[in-house]
Design a protein around this motif. Structure first.
Motif, PDB file in Angstrom:
ATOM      1  N   ALA A 386     -23.715 -48.104  12.885  1.00  0.00           N
ATOM      2  CA  ALA A 386     -23.256 -46.792  13.350  1.00  0.00           C
ATOM      3  C   ALA A 386     -22.177 -46.271  12.415  1.00  0.00           C
ATOM      4  O   ALA A 386     -21.114 -46.893  12.282  1.00  0.00           O
ATOM      5  CB  ALA A 386     -22.720 -46.895  14.785  1.00  0.00           C
ATOM      6  N   LEU A 387     -22.443 -45.155  11.793  1.00  0.00           N
ATOM      7  CA  LEU A 387     -21.487 -44.584  10.848  1.00  0.00           C
ATOM      8  C   LEU A 387     -20.390 -43.826  11.588  1.00  0.00           C
ATOM      9  O   LEU A 387     -20.672 -43.087  12.536  1.00  0.00           O
ATOM     10  CB  LEU A 387     -22.201 -43.644   9.880  1.00  0.00           C
ATOM     11  CG  LEU A 387     -23.249 -44.274   8.957  1.00  0.00           C
ATOM     12  CD1 LEU A 387     -23.937 -43.203   8.124  1.00  0.00           C
ATOM     13  CD2 LEU A 387     -22.601 -45.308   8.061  1.00  0.00           C
ATOM     14  N   PRO A 388     -19.134 -43.962  11.159  1.00  0.00           N
ATOM     15  CA  PRO A 388     -18.028 -43.290  11.839  1.00  0.00           C
ATOM     16  C   PRO A 388     -17.844 -41.836  11.411  1.00  0.00           C
ATOM     17  O   PRO A 388     -16.999 -41.131  11.969  1.00  0.00           O
ATOM     18  CB  PRO A 388     -16.814 -44.130  11.429  1.00  0.00           C
ATOM     19  CG  PRO A 388     -17.180 -44.653  10.085  1.00  0.00           C
ATOM     20  CD  PRO A 388     -18.662 -44.869  10.098  1.00  0.00           C
ATOM     21  N   ALA A 389     -18.589 -41.388  10.419  1.00  0.00           N
ATOM     22  CA  ALA A 389     -18.440 -40.019   9.918  1.00  0.00           C
ATOM     23  C   ALA A 389     -19.806 -39.403   9.683  1.00  0.00           C
ATOM     24  O   ALA A 389     -20.817 -40.102   9.574  1.00  0.00           O
ATOM     25  CB  ALA A 389     -17.616 -40.008   8.618  1.00  0.00           C
ATOM     26  N   ASP A 390     -19.829 -38.086   9.598  1.00  0.00           N
ATOM     27  CA  ASP A 390     -21.064 -37.361   9.346  1.00  0.00           C
ATOM     28  C   ASP A 390     -21.610 -37.727   7.970  1.00  0.00           C
ATOM     29  O   ASP A 390     -20.862 -37.787   6.990  1.00  0.00           O
ATOM     30  CB  ASP A 390     -20.775 -35.857   9.408  1.00  0.00           C
ATOM     31  CG  ASP A 390     -22.031 -35.028   9.237  1.00  0.00           C
ATOM     32  OD1 ASP A 390     -22.369 -34.735   8.074  1.00  0.00           O
ATOM     33  OD2 ASP A 390     -22.669 -34.690  10.249  1.00  0.00           O
ATOM     34  N   PRO A 391     -22.921 -38.006   7.836  1.00  0.00           N
ATOM     35  CA  PRO A 391     -23.492 -38.389   6.538  1.00  0.00           C
ATOM     36  C   PRO A 391     -23.239 -37.357   5.437  1.00  0.00           C
ATOM     37  O   PRO A 391     -23.034 -37.721   4.281  1.00  0.00           O
ATOM     38  CB  PRO A 391     -24.984 -38.526   6.841  1.00  0.00           C
ATOM     39  CG  PRO A 391     -25.051 -38.854   8.294  1.00  0.00           C
ATOM     40  CD  PRO A 391     -23.918 -38.113   8.928  1.00  0.00           C
ATOM     41  N   THR A 392     -23.258 -36.074   5.782  1.00  0.00           N
ATOM     42  CA  THR A 392     -22.975 -35.043   4.784  1.00  0.00           C
ATOM     43  C   THR A 392     -21.558 -35.183   4.246  1.00  0.00           C
ATOM     44  O   THR A 392     -21.307 -35.057   3.042  1.00  0.00           O
ATOM     45  CB  THR A 392     -23.169 -33.636   5.385  1.00  0.00           C
ATOM     46  OG1 THR A 392     -24.515 -33.499   5.823  1.00  0.00           O
ATOM     47  CG2 THR A 392     -22.859 -32.558   4.358  1.00  0.00           C
ATOM     48  N   ASN A 393     -20.617 -35.466   5.143  1.00  0.00           N
ATOM     49  CA  ASN A 393     -19.231 -35.655   4.725  1.00  0.00           C
ATOM     50  C   ASN A 393     -19.062 -36.941   3.915  1.00  0.00           C
ATOM     51  O   ASN A 393     -18.210 -37.019   3.027  1.00  0.00           O
ATOM     52  CB  ASN A 393     -18.302 -35.670   5.940  1.00  0.00           C
ATOM     53  CG  ASN A 393     -18.269 -34.332   6.658  1.00  0.00           C
ATOM     54  OD1 ASN A 393     -18.608 -33.304   6.075  1.00  0.00           O
ATOM     55  ND2 ASN A 393     -17.858 -34.340   7.913  1.00  0.00           N
ATOM     56  N   ILE A 394     -19.870 -37.954   4.218  1.00  0.00           N
ATOM     57  CA  ILE A 394     -19.816 -39.203   3.451  1.00  0.00           C
ATOM     58  C   ILE A 394     -20.260 -38.948   2.014  1.00  0.00           C
ATOM     59  O   ILE A 394     -19.643 -39.425   1.062  1.00  0.00           O
ATOM     60  CB  ILE A 394     -20.694 -40.286   4.112  1.00  0.00           C
ATOM     61  CG1 ILE A 394     -20.077 -40.734   5.446  1.00  0.00           C
ATOM     62  CG2 ILE A 394     -20.857 -41.487   3.182  1.00  0.00           C
ATOM     63  CD1 ILE A 394     -20.927 -41.726   6.220  1.00  0.00           C
ATOM     64  N   VAL A 395     -21.345 -38.181   1.857  1.00  0.00           N
ATOM     65  CA  VAL A 395     -21.811 -37.832   0.511  1.00  0.00           C
ATOM     66  C   VAL A 395     -20.738 -37.049  -0.235  1.00  0.00           C
ATOM     67  O   VAL A 395     -20.477 -37.278  -1.425  1.00  0.00           O
ATOM     68  CB  VAL A 395     -23.123 -37.024   0.597  1.00  0.00           C
ATOM     69  CG1 VAL A 395     -23.482 -36.426  -0.764  1.00  0.00           C
ATOM     70  CG2 VAL A 395     -24.248 -37.922   1.087  1.00  0.00           C
ATOM     71  N   PHE A 396     -20.078 -36.121   0.463  1.00  0.00           N
ATOM     72  CA  PHE A 396     -19.004 -35.340  -0.147  1.00  0.00           C
ATOM     73  C   PHE A 396     -17.851 -36.243  -0.580  1.00  0.00           C
ATOM     74  O   PHE A 396     -17.301 -36.082  -1.679  1.00  0.00           O
ATOM     75  CB  PHE A 396     -18.512 -34.289   0.844  1.00  0.00           C
ATOM     76  CG  PHE A 396     -17.367 -33.458   0.338  1.00  0.00           C
ATOM     77  CD1 PHE A 396     -17.565 -32.498  -0.650  1.00  0.00           C
ATOM     78  CD2 PHE A 396     -16.089 -33.626   0.844  1.00  0.00           C
ATOM     79  CE1 PHE A 396     -16.516 -31.727  -1.121  1.00  0.00           C
ATOM     80  CE2 PHE A 396     -15.029 -32.868   0.375  1.00  0.00           C
ATOM     81  CZ  PHE A 396     -15.245 -31.907  -0.602  1.00  0.00           C
TER      82      PHE A 396
END
Length: 454
Positions: A386-396
């Motif tokens: 389970a990721l703690p942040a939005d995947p788009t924000n992780i890529v950013f």
């Protein structure tokens, strides 16, 4: 020995291009052998960095051979190492023509003789805009332009101006990694993370890039506030013919890369690897002095390349071995075991995002290429339940860490290219000249992460 190095570099580059287009088991084995040969021959021109990288690579190679599918993983890592080595050689060779060009010198002097306020933006925005189309070719093109233009008539160098302009180039170029779809960053991350909002990435990245270049300008003015003001003479006259020559070079690079991408389906990186040496040769030949035959000028290219062989070999070894180390680490370390019990649900999303640029930048300090490190971290993140942040924000955030490493890590590709072109140590370009700017940018990014995850 230098001539043998030059031959090996050319053979390795040709082999990589053949393998990534035509293919074939024989060419793959030959490329791997040539990279290993480069590492052995390059020991004569090595620095302590290449020695350490080679030692670590050999140790990891022995470790990976003890794992299941060890031989397959070792060959895959060698393929990646050879690719990166050929990539930096083919793009760095552009300096052989650029540093001899009168047009480069004329345009460079025109840029640096602009009023101080306009000079930073001219260099930073030039590196940024060209970088969108040319990737690292923009650095290879502009770095010799800057350095040649900081020479006094007596042959000495204006070291303060050289530092400000090269720093402006790095600070402008690096931020294309936040948004430009033509960069390796986005190509890698969009492969790792498929469920993201690409439009949001482009908008966030573009806005952040403009903000960071503005911060770079303000920091440049603050950093050099005590420098005695120089008497501003008359506004320089635009060297239209020289500017036209450089525009033709840039348009040719952009156009041929685009043609290869569309017609052959090549990636931006592979297209650049084909186009850059062609443009280099043509540009070099067309610079022939009056009264010299084209055939005579062609014969002059080999001595020029041979003279640069040692520097090219060091850059190729550094980037290739860094890629090898990063790829093999993904096989040596027990990633699944490390992440199976990892619970990040209690960690605020912005904290998780803030850690990613630190990991990428710190990895660059110990000779891990940001390219490989981002891939490695991306593979680890994929195994987290389970990721703690939005995947788009992780890529950013990963893109932002990669961008910071471009001017904060001595082993980043842009840093190695500028170092090979300017003969300025990578640690000087990064730690001495851009560490504080990188820290300011990181703090601003943390605030952006908090806002995104609010």
């Amino acid at each position: 020995m230098k001539t043998l190095l030059a031959i090996t570099l050319i053979a390795l580059s040709a082999g990589v291009l053949w393998t990534n287009t035509v293919g074939g088991a024989l060419s793959e084995h030959l490329v791997r052998l040539l990279f290993c040969t480069l590492c052995v021959l390059g020991l004569a021109a090595r620095s302590i960095r290449e020695t350490i990288l080679l030692a670590v690579a050999v140790l990891l190679a022995l470790l990976v051979m003890t794992k299941p599918d060890g031989w397959t993983n070792l060959l895959t890592a060698l393929d990646l190492a050879a690719y990166f080595a050929a990539f930096i050689v083919l793009l760095t060779a552009l300096k052989i023509a650029a540093e001899r060009s009168r047009s480069v010198l004329a345009v460079g002097r025109y840029l640096i003789r602009q009023p101080t306020g306009r000079r930073f933006f001219a260099t930073a925005s030039g590196g940024h805009i060209l970088g969108v189309f040319l990737n690292f070719g923009a650095v290879s093109l502009m770095a010799p332009l800057i350095q040649s233009a900081t020479k006094h008539p007596d042959g000495s160098t204006d070291v303060d101006l050289e530092r400000r302009q090269l720093s402006a180039l790095m600070r402008g170029f690096a931020w294309i990694l936040l948004w430009a779809p033509t960069t390796l960053t986005q190509a890698v991350l969009l492969t790792l993370f498929t469920e993201i909002d690409l439009t949001r990435i482009v908008l966030m990245g573009t806005a952040t890039s403009v903000l960071m270049m503005l911060i770079g300008y303000l920091y440049d003015r603050f950093e050099w506030r005590r420098l005695p003001p120089k008497t501003e003479g008359e506004a320089p006259i635009c060297p239209q013919r020289a500017l036209l020559v450089l525009c033709v070079v840039c348009v040719s690079l952009i156009g041929l890369v685009a043609i290869l991408q569309v017609s052959a389906g090549y990636t931006t990186a592979l297209s650049l690897m084909f186009v850059a040496p062609v443009i280099t040769l043509i540009w070099f030949v067309l610079q022939k002095p009056e009264g010299i035959a084209l055939s005579s000028q062609c014969k002059r290219f080999w001595p020029a390349f041979d003279a640069n062989a040692s520097g090219l070999a060091r850059s190729a070894m550094a980037l290739g071995l860094s890629g090898f180390i990063g790829r093999v680490l993904a096989e040596v370390l027990p990633i699944d075991a490390l992440t199976s019990g990892l619970d990040l649900s209690t960690i605020p999303g912005w904290v998780f995002l803030a850690v990613l640029p630190i990991l990428i930048t710190l990895g660059g300090q110990v000779a891990l290429s940001p390219i490989i490190l981002v891939v490695f971290i991306g593979q680890v993140i994929q195994t987290i339940p389970a990721l703690p942040a939005d995947p788009t924000n992780i890529v950013f955030a990963l893109s932002a860490g990669w961008a910071i490493s471009m001017f904060a890590s001595p082993n980043a590709t842009a840093t190695l290219l500028i170092s090979a072109t300017s003969n300025i140590p990578p640690t000087t370009l990064t730690w001495r000249w851009n560490f504080r700017y990188g820290l300011i940018c990181y703090l601003v990014l943390v605030a952006i992460f908090a806002w995104l995850e609010a």
